[in-house]
Design a protein around this motif. Structure first.
Motif, PDB file in Angstrom:
ATOM      1  N   LEU A 163      38.758  -6.924  34.768  1.00  0.00           N
ATOM      2  CA  LEU A 163      39.960  -7.395  35.464  1.00  0.00           C
ATOM      3  C   LEU A 163      40.601  -6.034  36.007  1.00  0.00           C
ATOM      4  O   LEU A 163      40.742  -4.932  35.170  1.00  0.00           O
ATOM      5  N   SER A 164      40.930  -5.920  37.079  1.00  0.00           N
ATOM      6  CA  SER A 164      41.353  -4.853  37.791  1.00  0.00           C
ATOM      7  C   SER A 164      42.843  -4.676  37.135  1.00  0.00           C
ATOM      8  O   SER A 164      43.518  -5.761  36.707  1.00  0.00           O
ATOM      9  N   LYS A 165      43.753  -3.463  37.379  1.00  0.00           N
ATOM     10  CA  LYS A 165      44.864  -3.310  37.006  1.00  0.00           C
ATOM     11  C   LYS A 165      46.011  -4.398  37.684  1.00  0.00           C
ATOM     12  O   LYS A 165      46.771  -5.034  37.035  1.00  0.00           O
ATOM     13  N   LYS A 166      45.538  -4.670  39.201  1.00  0.00           N
ATOM     14  CA  LYS A 166      46.399  -5.490  39.787  1.00  0.00           C
ATOM     15  C   LYS A 166      46.153  -6.883  39.445  1.00  0.00           C
ATOM     16  O   LYS A 166      47.292  -7.738  39.302  1.00  0.00           O
ATOM     17  N   GLU A 167      45.018  -7.196  38.802  1.00  0.00           N
ATOM     18  CA  GLU A 167      44.682  -8.628  38.538  1.00  0.00           C
ATOM     19  C   GLU A 167      45.419  -8.814  37.252  1.00  0.00           C
ATOM     20  O   GLU A 167      46.003 -10.104  37.027  1.00  0.00           O
ATOM     21  N   ARG A 168      45.337  -8.031  36.320  1.00  0.00           N
ATOM     22  CA  ARG A 168      46.086  -7.984  34.878  1.00  0.00           C
ATOM     23  C   ARG A 168      47.461  -8.195  35.087  1.00  0.00           C
ATOM     24  O   ARG A 168      48.078  -9.028  34.362  1.00  0.00           O
ATOM     25  N   VAL A 169      48.137  -7.550  35.904  1.00  0.00           N
ATOM     26  CA  VAL A 169      49.368  -7.268  36.321  1.00  0.00           C
ATOM     27  C   VAL A 169      49.812  -8.839  36.776  1.00  0.00           C
ATOM     28  O   VAL A 169      50.926  -9.611  36.519  1.00  0.00           O
ATOM     29  N   ALA A 170      49.161  -9.491  37.735  1.00  0.00           N
ATOM     30  CA  ALA A 170      49.435 -10.811  38.351  1.00  0.00           C
ATOM     31  C   ALA A 170      49.046 -11.906  37.338  1.00  0.00           C
ATOM     32  O   ALA A 170      50.016 -12.813  37.242  1.00  0.00           O
ATOM     33  N   ARG A 171      48.229 -11.702  36.369  1.00  0.00           N
ATOM     34  CA  ARG A 171      47.967 -12.574  35.375  1.00  0.00           C
ATOM     35  C   ARG A 171      49.311 -12.609  34.484  1.00  0.00           C
ATOM     36  O   ARG A 171      49.745 -13.804  33.962  1.00  0.00           O
ATOM     37  N   ILE A 172      49.690 -11.446  33.925  1.00  0.00           N
ATOM     38  CA  ILE A 172      51.249 -11.195  33.254  1.00  0.00           C
ATOM     39  C   ILE A 172      52.170 -11.815  33.763  1.00  0.00           C
ATOM     40  O   ILE A 172      53.116 -12.770  33.214  1.00  0.00           O
ATOM     41  N   GLU A 173      52.323 -11.435  35.080  1.00  0.00           N
ATOM     42  CA  GLU A 173      53.744 -12.064  36.009  1.00  0.00           C
ATOM     43  C   GLU A 173      53.457 -13.699  36.024  1.00  0.00           C
ATOM     44  O   GLU A 173      54.493 -14.327  35.745  1.00  0.00           O
ATOM     45  N   GLY A 174      52.404 -14.160  36.125  1.00  0.00           N
ATOM     46  CA  GLY A 174      52.152 -15.557  36.251  1.00  0.00           C
ATOM     47  C   GLY A 174      52.808 -16.270  34.827  1.00  0.00           C
ATOM     48  O   GLY A 174      53.449 -17.224  34.954  1.00  0.00           O
ATOM     49  N   LEU A 175      52.218 -15.597  33.915  1.00  0.00           N
ATOM     50  CA  LEU A 175      52.772 -16.303  32.549  1.00  0.00           C
ATOM     51  C   LEU A 175      54.131 -16.156  31.978  1.00  0.00           C
ATOM     52  O   LEU A 175      54.779 -16.869  31.614  1.00  0.00           O
ATOM     53  N   LEU A 176      54.443 -14.952  32.601  1.00  0.00           N
ATOM     54  CA  LEU A 176      56.241 -14.634  32.473  1.00  0.00           C
ATOM     55  C   LEU A 176      56.834 -15.754  33.190  1.00  0.00           C
ATOM     56  O   LEU A 176      57.748 -16.300  32.627  1.00  0.00           O
ATOM     57  N   GLU A 177      56.333 -16.020  34.271  1.00  0.00           N
ATOM     58  CA  GLU A 177      57.197 -17.118  35.270  1.00  0.00           C
ATOM     59  C   GLU A 177      56.810 -18.335  34.614  1.00  0.00           C
ATOM     60  O   GLU A 177      57.696 -19.232  34.577  1.00  0.00           O
ATOM     61  N   THR A 178      55.736 -18.697  34.307  1.00  0.00           N
ATOM     62  CA  THR A 178      55.284 -20.107  33.714  1.00  0.00           C
ATOM     63  C   THR A 178      56.229 -20.237  32.494  1.00  0.00           C
ATOM     64  O   THR A 178      56.511 -21.429  32.194  1.00  0.00           O
ATOM     65  N   PHE A 179      56.511 -19.294  31.304  1.00  0.00           N
ATOM     66  CA  PHE A 179      57.016 -19.714  30.160  1.00  0.00           C
ATOM     67  C   PHE A 179      58.714 -19.082  30.322  1.00  0.00           C
ATOM     68  O   PHE A 179      59.179 -19.238  29.383  1.00  0.00           O
ATOM     69  N   GLY A 180      59.204 -18.965  31.428  1.00  0.00           N
ATOM     70  CA  GLY A 180      60.359 -18.699  31.744  1.00  0.00           C
ATOM     71  C   GLY A 180      60.694 -17.549  31.139  1.00  0.00           C
ATOM     72  O   GLY A 180      62.027 -17.404  30.217  1.00  0.00           O
ATOM     73  N   LEU A 181      60.142 -16.429  31.028  1.00  0.00           N
ATOM     74  CA  LEU A 181      60.405 -15.164  30.187  1.00  0.00           C
ATOM     75  C   LEU A 181      60.696 -14.058  31.171  1.00  0.00           C
ATOM     76  O   LEU A 181      60.711 -12.927  30.751  1.00  0.00           O
ATOM     77  N   ARG A 182      60.619 -14.098  32.526  1.00  0.00           N
ATOM     78  CA  ARG A 182      60.730 -13.050  33.624  1.00  0.00           C
ATOM     79  C   ARG A 182      62.083 -12.129  33.184  1.00  0.00           C
ATOM     80  O   ARG A 182      61.985 -11.215  33.082  1.00  0.00           O
ATOM     81  N   GLU A 183      63.136 -12.785  32.708  1.00  0.00           N
ATOM     82  CA  GLU A 183      64.423 -12.098  32.694  1.00  0.00           C
ATOM     83  C   GLU A 183      64.404 -11.298  31.263  1.00  0.00           C
ATOM     84  O   GLU A 183      64.982 -10.263  31.060  1.00  0.00           O
TER      85      GLU A 183
END
Length: 659
Positions: A163-183
């Motif tokens: 996983l590149s850094k960009k792909e890793r960040v995208a995966r993390i952001e997706g989970l933060l959004e999915t689980f309502g943890l962005r804030e």
């Protein structure tokens, strides 16, 4: 929010792993067939997990006779479904979950179970790769933020080559959004000193940190324990959504859900006294019990009704209640729905690996991205990075210890203040050397809670196949070196000059060296004892006892020249405080001269040396009463290094031997 597609980073699985499989009868298959089955199993979305004949027998503590705590339990959960394991306390929920999750179930006499994925039996390592287990009290590092927790989980699970850094960040952001943890992404998890996110949010972080590796099966032990009904619904609702969108299989033990939480589950496995009483859709459970003449009353939480129905612990007439329970269990075993479950399991287990790869919308095979695990150096560096973040944020790890040792240095320097080079100062200087070395190592017990947090995290992540004992021990050792050296330097800079030990730069840095080695050995002792007994009270007591023993035999309390043979050869020579005290004494007295007391009757020297005619005491005279001589520093440093490494190796062995 739009659900992520199958091609997103969130949905990538493990495609480069190998699994050893067997046929449905448990017999081995040929090597070529095994490889084909392995490739198909790991390169496709898991369609189902089945278990049959799960039986766990333990030895009863009182009668010492075999006792069955889980008996002949079977079931099947399809991809995208979320299944609840429910029953009274002590019914075997957690034991069953551990068996399904391929985890230790305690000191059992016998475990019988056939657990298949897509109709095949994966190896233990392969099953760990495709599944994740979330404990009831999920271990999270309180000094990390939500985003950092997910980031480190990702780095421990997948190589940077995958996983590149960009792909890793995208995966993390997706989970933060999915689980309502962005804030809450940049909010600390929370420590006893610093407030962090809420309990419900912690549960979601715990689940998200496991999903970062894109598992195909997720096991959760009491995910709603300690949460109110609103927070419980929040956690299970997020799980249900993630399972549906990503074809994830979720199996969770749950104690007493509210009606709204109960209705979120797709399937229910109801246990009582280790036996199944119902398995199937949650929507059909009322129909089943109505057919038994025990309908669920209106306006009553069905989960509470079912739990009361199968719980006989508080029945006044235990005999009648037990008989009623047996009748309900027999009725379930003979029911049409139980037959449907058996048929579904048989159909799933009869499927071959040739059908395990589903076609993609374009008509070709649905290939998944190969993700490789990090190497040992990569894992160690990631753990070092995580430990570094923890160390400077969590004051319990090193901040309080630095403050404590600074206060101890000031106290020591002001108590033993500006001692003159006279014979009256020799005994106080000796006492100060003992105090400085012994208490510095003794106070290493303050490291117990910080290492316990690391140990708890290690147990969870090792069970999930992320890393092992080697990475933990190596990273833990290296992260402590700069802090322990800083502590040694701060303590010495204050106390050494205030007390007026031998005032040369060489003597000062020799003192710093031995204090540093002392702390390294003491911290190694903490790591070993806490790994052996991971309980705060027990490890604290054992570390304190061991240090008390080394203090007693290090040569100060009883000189080595008269120490009894047993303690001298059994404990004295391999106690690290012995070498610290001896070399600090040599550092102070070997090359220093002290003036004798003068009275009306002339010069009075307490130690007779070759300088007595000059009314002086050569420091070697003080060392002679202990049997100490200079010239052995190199050998003693080597011994200390051996002790330091020995404690870490002993801790590594303990961790490797533990299941």
């Amino acid at each position: 929010m739009a659900p992520p597609s199958d091609s997103t980073d969130v949905d990538r699985g493990y495609n480069d792993k190998k699994v050893v499989t067997s046929d449905v009868n448990g017999s081995s298959i040929d090597v070529e067939g095994r490889a084909v089955a392995e490739a198909h199993l790991m390169n496709t979305t898991v369609r189902n997990i089945t278990w049959t004949g799960v039986t766990v027998t333990v030895k009863d503590r009182e009668t010492k006779q075999p006792k069955t705590i889980v008996e002949n339990v079977s079931g099947i959960v399809e991809a995208g479904e979320i299944c609840a394991l429910m029953g009274p306390s002590g019914c075997g929920k957690t034991t069953l979950l551990n068996v399904l999750g391929s985890r230790p179930v305690g000191p059992t006499q016998k475990v019988e179970a056939t657990v298949l994925v897509n109709g095949h039996k994966p190896s233990r390592n392969a099953f760990r790769e495709m599944s994740r287990f979330v404990e009831q009290e999920d271990a999270l590092i309180g000094s990390l933020t939500v985003r950092e927790t997910l980031d480190f989980s990702s780095r421990l699970a997948t190589s940077t080559k995958s996983l590149s850094k960009k792909e890793r960040v995208a995966r993390i952001e997706g989970l933060l959004e999915t689980f309502g943890l962005r804030e809450q992404a940049n909010t600390l998890i929370g420590t006893p000193i610093r407030k962090g996110i809420s309990g419900g949010q912690k549960r979601r972080v715990g689940v998200a940190s496991q999903l970062i590796t894109s598992p195909k099966i997720l096991f959760l032990d009491e995910p709603t324990s300690g949460l109110d009904s609103a927070a419980s619904w929040e956690v299970i609702n997020y799980l249900k959504g993630v399972a549906k969108r990503n074809n994830l299989i979720v199996i969770a033990s749950i104690h007493q859900p509210s009606t709204s939480v109960f209705n979120l589950f797709d399937k229910l496995l109801l246990l009582s006294q280790g036996k199944p009483h119902y398995f199937g859709p949650v929507a059909a459970v009322s129909e089943h019990y109505e057919s038994l003449g025990r309908p669920v009353p209106l306006h009553v939480n069905p989960a509470e009704f079912l739990l009361e129905l199968v719980n006989i612990d508080f029945s006044l007439d235990r005999v009648s209640a037990a008989q009623r329970l047996e009748e309900m269990q027999a009725a379930w075993a003979a029911s049409h729905r139980a037959e449907q479950v058996a048929t579904a399991i048989a159909a799933a287990t009869s499927q071959t690996t040739s059908h395990s790869r589903s076609p993609s919308p374009g008509g070709g095979d649905n290939e998944e991205v190969v993700e490789k695990k990090p190497s040992l150096p990569g894992l160690t560096i990631t753990l070092l990075h995580r430990s570094f973040v923890k160390s400077y944020r969590d004051v319990v790890a090193y901040g309080i210890r630095i403050a404590m040792y600074t206060g101890l240095a000031i106290m020591m320097g002001t108590v033993w203040l500006r001692l003159d080079a006279t014979q009256a100062s020799i005994i106080p200087l000796t006492n100060a050397i003992f105090f400085g070395s012994a208490f510095m190592s003794f106070m290493a017990v303050a490291y117990c809670p910080a290492y316990l947090e690391d140990y708890t995290q290690y147990v969870k992540e090792r069970h999930n196949g992320l890393y092992g004992a080697t990475e933990l021990i190596v990273s833990n050792f290296f992260i402590g070196i700069p802090y322990l050296f800083l502590i040694s330097l701060i303590f010495s800079s204050i106390s050494y000059w205030l007390s007026n030990f031998q005032p040369t730069a060489t003597a000062f840095f020799t003192w710093v060296l031995w204090l540093f080695l002392d702390l390294l050995a003491a911290e190694g002792l903490v790591v070993f004892m806490t790994s052996l007994f991971p309980s705060f009270v027990i490890s604290l007591a054992l570390v304190a006892f061991a240090n008390g023993l080394w203090m007693s035999v290090d040569g100060f309390m009883v000189p080595p020249t008269i120490l009894n043979v047993f303690y001298k050869y059994v404990f004295h020579y391999w106690g690290y405080q012995k070498y610290v005290f001896e070399n600090m004494m040599v550092n102070e007295f070997a090359n220093r001269v002290y003036s004798c007391a003068t009275t009306a009757d002339g010069c009075q020297c307490m130690w007779q040396t070759d300088l007595a005619d000059q009314c002086l005491i050569r420091g070697q005279g003080v060392l002679d009463q202990y049997g100490y001589k200079p010239g052995y520093m190199g050998k003693d440093v080597g011994i200390m290094m051996g002790i330091i490494v020995g404690y870490r190796v002993a801790a590594w062995i303990v961790l490797k031997l533990k299941k």
